[in-house]
Design a protein around this motif. Structure first.
Motif, PDB file in Angstrom:
ATOM      1  N   LYS A 155      33.269 -14.097  32.677  1.00 26.81           N
ATOM      2  CA  LYS A 155      33.943 -14.654  31.322  1.00 26.81           C
ATOM      3  C   LYS A 155      34.117 -16.154  31.499  1.00 26.81           C
ATOM      4  O   LYS A 155      34.855 -16.704  32.039  1.00 26.81           O
ATOM      5  CB  LYS A 155      35.131 -14.006  31.302  1.00 26.81           C
ATOM      6  CG  LYS A 155      35.989 -14.013  29.872  1.00 26.81           C
ATOM      7  CD  LYS A 155      37.283 -13.412  30.001  1.00 26.81           C
ATOM      8  CE  LYS A 155      37.996 -13.581  28.658  1.00 26.81           C
ATOM      9  NZ  LYS A 155      39.325 -12.727  28.506  1.00 26.81           N
ATOM     10  N   GLU A 156      33.405 -16.679  30.493  1.00 25.07           N
ATOM     11  CA  GLU A 156      33.365 -18.155  30.557  1.00 25.07           C
ATOM     12  C   GLU A 156      33.135 -19.042  31.721  1.00 25.07           C
ATOM     13  O   GLU A 156      31.884 -18.578  32.332  1.00 25.07           O
ATOM     14  CB  GLU A 156      34.686 -18.823  30.138  1.00 25.07           C
ATOM     15  CG  GLU A 156      35.094 -18.513  28.470  1.00 25.07           C
ATOM     16  CD  GLU A 156      36.541 -18.668  28.095  1.00 25.07           C
ATOM     17  OE1 GLU A 156      36.772 -18.493  26.798  1.00 25.07           O
ATOM     18  OE2 GLU A 156      36.977 -19.494  28.760  1.00 25.07           O
ATOM     19  N   ASP A 157      33.812 -19.496  32.415  1.00 31.25           N
ATOM     20  CA  ASP A 157      33.515 -20.192  33.774  1.00 31.25           C
ATOM     21  C   ASP A 157      34.313 -19.705  34.872  1.00 31.25           C
ATOM     22  O   ASP A 157      34.432 -19.995  35.987  1.00 31.25           O
ATOM     23  CB  ASP A 157      34.132 -21.978  33.988  1.00 31.25           C
ATOM     24  CG  ASP A 157      35.633 -21.805  33.559  1.00 31.25           C
ATOM     25  OD1 ASP A 157      36.232 -22.904  33.930  1.00 31.25           O
ATOM     26  OD2 ASP A 157      36.115 -20.887  33.077  1.00 31.25           O
TER      27      ASP A 157
END
Length: 732
Positions: A647-649
């Protein structure tokens, strides 16, 4: 000819309020007391505690001389046991009933009564009765030649007696344990227990106990082929037994002396003592001892050449062994009859009984290795006997002699093979010891190298610091000569530089401290995990499931290799950590017989080979899900699901189970397990906090919550996306 000996532990009868002595110094006083009790029983006919106690006292007084009459009193007590308020009387009655059955050689009934007594005593928490019942059960197993069971109950009884400081019962129990070890062939261990028992009997002035132990020591001397010493101890025992009118002790010692004189080929004395033992045991209805005495008398008649009487007593001994199902007696009686028919020139009958002897001898030992060696020896004797009988009819004297020489050669070869096997075993053990010693020496050398390196590093830093301080002093002196203002400016700048340097060093030390704490936590978690897996391997080995144990060891070896490779790194590649987690879960599933299923899912946008994860961070969550969720109350659809997504970074790892749920753990009887789970979760949170200290701006998190409808548990760990950061993957 094997001569049978009589073991006898006099104090197997221990009652609730007093000890029962087998024999009395004053038979008139005892008869007078029995008459008094009979009058009291006739006057008090109400079925209550008072009548139960009167009948119980009648039982204890009647048992040494008339066990059958004593049995009637116990049956009457138990006929109205529901009306008895003091259940200790009921427990003691069941136990003395079992003792009476023991004396009447009714061993199955004896075990039933004694186990009932033990069950009631455990409910009442009566330590005295518990120990006595355990000791009596062990004695029954002893006379049935069930030595492992006998030893288990007798040792438990000894612990109970010693805990309650009951020296009298402890002395009796020590003597009985000595008998078990004697029968098992461990004479050294038997003598230790006999000496302890004899010392206590001397202290308590218990002459019956002294007589019993002396007789048993004589048996050990007999088994060690020291016949004169055996006779000496047995005569000491007989002297004591006669002085206190102990009929059973007198019968025992006469029977043993018969066996000893048989061994010395003194058939006249053997016959005198044997017939006297039969006379006494017939009066006391001791069937087991009668069978032993008849076998010894049969051997004496055989030695005197009276084959008719030898055959009569030998058949009676075999019949008694069959009735009582005593394997040792059946074995010895069969061997005696085989030798008798051999002397009577009846080879067919001799061979028949010798086959019976080999069958009974082959069933005595419970230990597999000992049983196999014994069986081989008996089979060898059997083959030699059978061959001998056939050769008497078919071969000439010269051919028979040649065959006997060949058999002797074969025996020597077998003995040589056994010695070679024992030598190999010793060599393997020595090799193992050497390997362990080398490993210890290597570990010590490594520790010394690390210590030496630390000392050198500290000395180098100290020298650098000394040089720096010297340069600073020279600089201060030169600047002081230039101008006072310059000195003041320099001092201000120096103060500022030192503050910045101190702050920088403090931050560096904090980083090193966090890294060392993280390494310490991993080093604690790794042994804990390995210990759990080794427990699983031990369980399969103890259950003798070889294939499962082999599979478990192979998988454990693979997992151990991954753990050893990963344990020295802050971060490891995702595929290695994921493989270790799957191996661990598979091992736990095998350990609990696959009572749960599991799945491991990786999101499509994640490449495990390029992803890096902290080692041994996720494993405690899987362990808690299995141990505290899935196996507490197993159900058919028990399942563990482990997923990793991006999830994202950040990387999100989820461990979910459908077990009892974290909210329901307090209601289960698993308080020790809850404590271990809490320690594991605390360790994970500490590692998350350390990661956050090291990775500024990349926050990691950890959360745990109950599943849907309070069923199961969901644990979530979020980590920064460590991808392509080589300085983090090196060893700490």
């Amino acid at each position: 000819m094997k001569f049978k000996l009589s073991f006898f532990n006099v104090y197997i009868i221990s009652l609730l309020t007093s000890l029962i002595l087998l024999g009395s110094r004053d038979s008139y006083a005892q008869t007078k007391k029995i008459d008094s009790l009979l009058k009291r029983a006739a006057s008090h006919t109400k079925q209550d505690d008072v009548r139960a106690k009167i009948l119980f006292d009648l039982t204890t007084q009647t048992l040494p001389h008339n066990p059958k009459s004593a049995l009637k009193y116990t049956e009457e007590i138990l006929s109205f046991e529901n009306q008895i308020k003091d259940k200790n009387i009921v427990s003691a009655t069941h136990r003395i009933k079992g003792i009476i059955h023991f004396h009447l050689a009714m061993y199955t009934e004896a075990l039933t009564s004694l186990n009932q007594a033990l069950s009631i005593s455990l409910q009442l928490k009566n330590d005295l009765e518990i120990g006595a019942a355990l000791s009596n059960i062990g004695t029954v197993y002893l006379v049935q030649s069930k030595f492992p069971e006998a030893l288990k109950y007798l040792l438990d009884a000894l612990k109970s007696f010693e805990k309650n400081k009951n020296e009298q019962q402890a002395a009796n129990d020590l003597g009985t344990i000595g008998i078990v070890y004697t029968e098992m062939g461990d004479f050294t261990e038997a003598m230790k227990y006999y000496q302890k028992s004899l010392a206590l009997h001397h202290k308590l002035k218990n002459y019956v106990g002294q007589s019993s132990v002396l007789a048993n020591i004589g048996i050990i001397q007999f088994k060690n082929k020291n016949i004169p010493e055996a006779i000496k101890y047995s005569q000491k025992s007989l002297k004591i037994a006669d002085s206190i009118a102990d009929l059973r002790g007198t019968a025992r010692d006469n029977g043993n002396l018969s066996a000893y004189y048989n061994e010395l080929k003194n058939n006249d004395l053997a016959l005198i003592y044997g017939l006297k033992a039969i006379e006494i045991n017939t009066k006391t209805n001791n069937k087991r001892s009668l069978g032993i005495n008849m076998q010894n008398v049969s051997a004496a008649y055989l030695g005197k050449g009276n084959y008719k009487e030898a055959k009569s007593y030998g058949l009676k001994a075999l019949q008694t062994g069959n009735e009582l199902n005593i394997t040792e007696l059946k074995r010895d009686a069969s061997l005696g009859l085989s030798e008798l028919y051999d002397a009577m020139k009846m080879p067919d009958s001799a061979l028949l009984y010798y086959k019976q002897y080999t069958k009974f001898a082959d069933t005595i030992s419970n230990d597999k290795k000992k049983n196999e060696i014994t069986r081989m020896g008996i089979q060898f004797d059997f083959d030699k006997k059978e061959f001998s009988y056939k050769q008497k009819e078919l071969l000439t004297g010269a051919q028979l002699k040649q065959q006997q020489l060949q058999l002797a050669l074969n025996t020597a070869e077998i003995q040589k093979g056994l010695q070679f096997r024992d030598l190999q075993t010793v060599q393997l053990q020595n090799e193992k010891f050497r390997s362990e010693e080398k490993e210890k020496q290597l570990q010590i050398a490594r520790n010394k190298e690390k210590l030496q390196a630390s000392k050198v590093n500290a000395l180098s830093q100290q020298q650098k610091l000394n040089k720096l301080e010297l340069k600073q002093l020279w600089l201060y002196g030169i600047l002081a000569l230039v101008v006072l203002m310059s000195v003041l400016i320099y001092l201000l700048n120096l103060y500022r530089i030192r503050r910045l340097k101190f702050k920088s060093e403090l931050q560096y030390q904090q980083y090193q401290l966090s890294e060392s704490e993280l390494k310490a936590i991993r080093s604690q978690m790794n042994p804990h995990f390995i210990f759990n897996v080794l427990n699983s391997i031990e369980a399969y080995v103890m259950d003798n499931e070889k294939r499962k144990a082999s599979r478990l060891i192979q998988k454990f070896a693979s997992l151990s290799r991954l753990i050893l490779e990963n344990s020295t790194k802050s971060l490891v590649s995702g595929d290695k950590e994921w493989k270790a987690l799957m191996l661990y879960t598979e091992l736990e599933a095998m350990r609990y017989d696959d009572i749960f299923t599991y799945t491991f899912t990786v999101a499509d946008d994640i490449q495990l080979k390029t992803l890096y994860l902290p080692p041994m961070l996720i494993q405690p969550l899987i362990e808690n899900a299995i141990l505290h969720g899935l196996i507490v109350n197993p159900k058919p659809d028990a399942h563990l699901n482990v997923t990793i997504t991006r999830k994202e970074d950040k990387i999100r790892i989820t461990v979910e189970d459908n077990g009892v749920g974290i909210g329901n753990i307090e209601n289960k009887n698993v308080m020790g397990g809850v404590k271990e789970m809490s320690m594991g979760l605390a360790s994970i949170q500490e590692r998350i906090d350390m990661i956050n200290k090291q990775q500024i701006g990349k926050k990691a998190s950890f959360a745990i919550e109950a599943g849907t409808d309070q069923q199961g548990t969901i644990a979530i760990i979020c980590l920064p996306f460590f991808n392509g950061v080589p300085e983090l993957y090196t060893e700490n």
